[in-house]
Scaffold this motif. Structure first.
Motif, mmCIF file in Angstrom:
data_model
loop_
_atom_site.group_PDB
_atom_site.id
_atom_site.type_symbol
_atom_site.label_atom_id
_atom_site.label_comp_id
_atom_site.label_asym_id
_atom_site.label_seq_id
_atom_site.Cartn_x
_atom_site.Cartn_y
_atom_site.Cartn_z
ATOM 1 N N UNK A 144 -26.608 13.407 81.914
ATOM 2 C CA UNK A 144 -25.875 12.903 83.119
ATOM 3 C C UNK A 144 -24.506 12.358 82.649
ATOM 4 N N UNK A 145 -23.790 12.348 83.658
ATOM 5 C CA UNK A 145 -22.195 11.587 83.033
ATOM 6 C C UNK A 145 -22.070 10.264 82.759
ATOM 7 N N UNK A 146 -23.066 9.551 82.889
ATOM 8 C CA UNK A 146 -23.130 8.269 82.196
ATOM 9 C C UNK A 146 -23.681 8.139 81.128
ATOM 10 N N UNK A 147 -24.183 9.382 80.373
ATOM 11 C CA UNK A 147 -24.669 9.327 78.922
ATOM 12 C C UNK A 147 -26.069 9.467 78.851
ATOM 13 N N UNK A 148 -26.893 9.609 80.076
ATOM 14 C CA UNK A 148 -28.422 9.385 80.084
ATOM 15 C C UNK A 148 -28.762 10.931 79.465
ATOM 16 N N UNK A 149 -29.793 10.950 78.489
ATOM 17 C CA UNK A 149 -30.233 12.524 78.010
ATOM 18 C C UNK A 149 -31.454 12.542 78.881
#
Length: 212
Positions: A144-149
């Motif tokens: 995601x663009x918040x860094x979640x894989x």
């Protein structure tokens, strides 16, 4: 009738006149006050009322110093996908190795920076280093663009895998594979799969290559 000598008669008139003056004055000497003049007052005039004391209201003021708001800091510009970030390195480390024992490394990913506006669904391709010919194997990883894989496109790594298109929440992956008569350079089979982020879940749509 007895006639008084002239000299005695004069004295008698004078005496009588003096007596008349004495009687009319009441025996008091001095000048009489005119009848219409007011008699002098014997009482002391009342003092004028003193003015009411002035009322003072003292107002106390307090100076309050309000600190100026801190200037806004510019947002930090970062890559949409940073191969050196902890979340990407951790995801790649969990891929294990390719079929020849080589580790995976990131060799392609979502371009751009946060200043440009990163898409909701980001991707990175990790390619194995153990195979030395055109059949190198790759995984496509999603974030995601918040860094979640979010995981990989497929459970197994495939050869000739590349990302050929992307929108805000969809990534299109192209797969190619060899027929028995194909040279390594030129696989004759091609398919496309769209991976769309829907409610936090990756939903694929398209044809996958045959199992390895």
């Amino acid at each position: 009738m007895t006639t008084l000598p002239r000299s005695m008669a004069v004295l008698a008139v004078a005496a009588c006149a003096a007596a008349a003056v004495s009687c009319s004055s009441g025996g008091t000497t001095g000048t009489a006050l005119p009848a219409d003049d007011p008699a002098p007052s014997s009482s002391t005039p009342a003092p004028a009322p003193e003015p009411a004391p002035e009322t003072r209201v003292e107002t106390q003021t307090e100076t309050v110093t309000v600190p100026a708001p801190a200037p806004e800091q510019p947002a930090q510009v970062v890559p949409c996908v940073d191969p050196n970030s902890l979340n990407v390195r951790t995801a790649v480390a969990n891929l294990g190795t390719d079929s020849q024992g080589g580790v995976f490394v990131i060799d392609d990913h979502t371009p751009g920076t946060s200043a440009d506006g990163c898409p909701t669904l980001e991707w990175a391709r990790a390619t194995g280093t153990g195979i030395r010919n055109g059949t190198v194997q790759s995984h496509v990883l999603f974030f995601t663009n918040s860094g979640d894989y979010l995981g990989t496109a497929t459970s197994d790594a495939y050869s000739y895998t590349s990302v050929v298109g992307a929108s805000d929440s969809t990534v299109t992956v192209r797969y190619r594979w060899l027929d028995e008569s194909d040279a390594f350079c030129c696989p004759s089979n091609t398919s496309y799969v769209d991976f769309t982020l829907d409610g936090g879940i990756i939903v694929p749509n398209g044809q996958f290559p045959p199992p390895n």
